[in-house]
Each structure stands twice: as structure tokens, then as C-alpha cells.
Scaffold this active site. Structure first.
Site, PDB file in Angstrom:
ATOM      1  CG  LEU A 219      25.799 -32.184  20.062  1.00  0.00           C
ATOM      2  CD1 LEU A 219      27.132 -31.736  20.641  1.00  0.00           C
ATOM      3  CD2 LEU A 219      25.981 -32.753  18.658  1.00  0.00           C
ATOM      4  CB  ALA A 221      22.994 -37.848  26.651  1.00  0.00           C
ATOM      5  CB  THR A 247       8.820 -38.179  22.489  1.00  0.00           C
ATOM      6  OG1 THR A 247       8.879 -39.598  22.534  1.00  0.00           O
ATOM      7  CG2 THR A 247       7.985 -37.751  21.301  1.00  0.00           C
ATOM      8  CG  ASP A 251       9.375 -30.565  19.561  1.00  0.00           C
ATOM      9  OD1 ASP A 251      10.081 -30.189  18.605  1.00  0.00           O
ATOM     10  OD2 ASP A 251       8.525 -31.467  19.463  1.00  0.00           O
ATOM     11  N   GLY A 286       5.578 -38.495  27.615  1.00  0.00           N
ATOM     12  CA  GLY A 286       4.705 -37.597  26.892  1.00  0.00           C
ATOM     13  C   GLY A 286       5.367 -36.276  26.586  1.00  0.00           C
TER      14      GLY A 286
END
Length: 302
Positions: A219, A221, A247, A251, A286
Site C-alpha cells: 500500500l 506509504a 522505483t 522489489d 536508483g
């Protein structure tokens, strides 16, 4: 949920890309051109990101994927090697290494376009691939490689009593047999609604929870919601941080969660560990550079 798995460590079957990241004030609309305030290149791809996250979270980790015989492929191989990840099953393709073009706006939100390249060659598991999947403790996959490969890997690992996890991103319909081979499905709100075929998140999540033993809906934040045996069993709140780039957050969550489960953590504890890992990752630019190591995650939890 598979239990008493004879395997150990984490194996990721998935994608590897080079990320080209542009900093923009806002995400442009159709037909609009904006000037970027910055541009940078990073290792990426959901599979590679999750592999690095699992390794940095402390799990012995193997990556099954593909890169090209090009400069980007060498760069990604070096990234994996630097984190002591087993790359013995990495394919080298005649196609170009996959690339992702990412725009990150002033609110740390992103828009991404992916050119799969070599990732399309992650097909037809080899005997060595199968042997690895039969000895792993946890298999983690995504949907940036051919779906038939995901289905085959899930079936092999499930039969060997590994814990089989799928991060269903990018989202699309999932075959019934694949769902039957999963122990854990991880989706964000958007993916849950698409796969669960409802604009109402609670309804979509309940639909998915009826199909897979454990479902995690991330979800942002707000943390994540945990489902087990068809019902919501808890929520994990995310620490409040100043986000720079989201980003790689999803993952990082997936890889850290897989590592924690492989280490014997309980469901809720693994999700809490992964949530702190993701919160650390959004505080740097990154996808791969922002992934924290285990010591930093444990310090954040203290």
C-alpha cells in the site's frame, strides 16, 4: 503453504534490465515534451532488483535470467557478482540486454516503459535450472519474462515443496494452475484490482485471497495488508520517511520478504522486515543502489 521444505536459500527467476532514469518535475501527458532535470543509468529489472534485495537481506541467492553479450549485460553481471549472487544459471543472449526507461517526478512517483530484449529468452528450463528449483527453499518470480516459464518454474518448485512466491507485476490474468502452485502472491493496489477484477480494493483483495494461501497487498506509504486462508489477518504500517525515488520499493519488499521467509521468519515478522527494507529504499535514487543491507534493515527496526 508448503512446510518442511528440504531446500534452502532463495532462487529468483526473472528479468534483468538497465534502467535509464530521468528526473522530471511531473510525469508528462500524451503528446507533451518535458526537459529532465537529471539523467542517470542504474542496474535494474524486477528480477535483478529482487535478487539483490534478497542477497543483501542475508539469503544465499541464485538468479535465473538472461542478459545480452553487450556492455549492459557485462554491467548487470558485475552487479550480481558484487553481491555474491550465484550467476551460474544466467543465460547470455544474442538479443540486446533489456532496458527500462523511467521518469521520476518531484513527488517521487514514477512512470516506466520496458524493452524486454534478452529477457524474452528466459524460456524452457534446463536440467540445471530444474535441479536448482528442486533444492531451493524459496522461489520468487515476477511477470517480466515469458509466462510459460513462470508457470513451469512454479510447478517444479511446488512439487519439490519449496515456498513459491509471485510478484504479479506487470499485472495480467493468471492461469488457474499457476495460482494453484503459489504459496504467496504479492501485488500492489493497482495490480490487485486488475487481477482481482474489481475497482474496489477490498473486493479484489478478497478475491485473490480465496485463490492463494497467502496474499500481500502493498500500500505504498501506508505499508501492506496481509491475507491468509481467504481473510485479512493484519496490516503492517510503514515508517514515515522522506521519499526520493519509489522505483525499487516494491522489489526491495519482495526480495527482503523472501529472504526473511527462507530464514524461518513468521509471516507477519517477514512482512514487517520487508516493509522497513522498502522504506529505506525510497530514500535514495536508483533501484539497485537504494537497496539496503540486512544490518541497516535491522537497525531501522530497532
Amino acid at each position: 503453504m508448503n512446510s518442511s521444505s528440504p531446500g534452502s536459500g532463495v532462487t529468483i527467476v526473472g528479468s534483468a534490465n538497465i534502467d535509464i532514469v530521468y528526473g522530471v518535475e511531473r510525469i508528462p501527458g500524451p503528446g507533451e515534451t518535458l526537459l529532465a532535470s537529471s539523467a542517470a543509468r542504474y542496474p535494474g529489472g524486477k528480477g535483478l532488483n529482487q535478487t539483490v534485495a534478497a542477497a543483501r537481506a542475508g539469503a544465499p541467492t541464485t538468479f535465473i535470467g538472461a542478459v545480452g553479450h553487450d556492455e549492459f549485460g557485462e554491467e548487470l553481471l558485475a552487479t550480481l557478482t558484487d553481491d555474491q549472487i550465484d550467476t551460474s544459471l544466467l543465460r547470455r543472449s544474442t538479443r540486446a540486454t533489456g532496458q527500462a526507461f523511467i521518469m521520476v517526478d518531484a513527488n517521487a512517483e514514477n512512470a516506466i516503459v520496458v524493452s524486454p530484449g534478452a529477457n524474452a529468452d528466459v524460456t524452457a528450463l534446463t536440467d540445471s535450472d530444474r535441479a536448482c528449483l528442486q533444492s531451493t527453499g524459496v522461489l520468487l518470480m515476477q511477470l517480466e519474462i515469458p509466462l510459460d516459464t513462470v508457470r513451469e518454474a512454479a510447478a517444479v518448485a511446488h512439487a519439490a515443496r519449496a515456498t513459491v512466491m509471485l510478484n504479479a507485476a506487470p499485472a495480467h490474468a493468471l492461469p488457474a494452475q499457476l495460482l494453484a502452485d503459489l504459496d504467496v502472491l504479492i501485488v500492489n493496489e493497482h495490480e490487485a484490482c486488475l487481477i482481482g477484477a474489481s475497482d474496489d480494493l477490498a473486493t479484489a483483495s478478497a478475491t485473490l485471497a480465496a485463490l492463494v494461501p497467502r496474499v500481500i497487498v502493498t500500500l505504498g506509504a501506508a505499508g501492506c495488508a496481509l491475507y491468509e486462508d481467504g481473510a485479512e489477518v493484519g496490516r503492517v504500517a510503514a515508517p514515515r520517511v522522506a521519499a526520493v525515488d519509489t522505483t525499487g520499493a516494491g522489489d526491495t519488499f519482495c526480495g527482503a520478504f523472501a529472504a526473511a521467509i527462507s530464514d524461518g521468519a513468521a509471516y507477519g515478522d517477514a512482512a514487517e522486515f520487508a516493509t522497513h527494507a522498502a522504506a529505506l529504499s525510497v530514500q535514495a535514487l536508483g533501484a539497485v543502489p537504494s537497496i539496503p543491507v540486512r544490518a541497516a534493515i535491522e537497525e531501522a527496526r530497532a
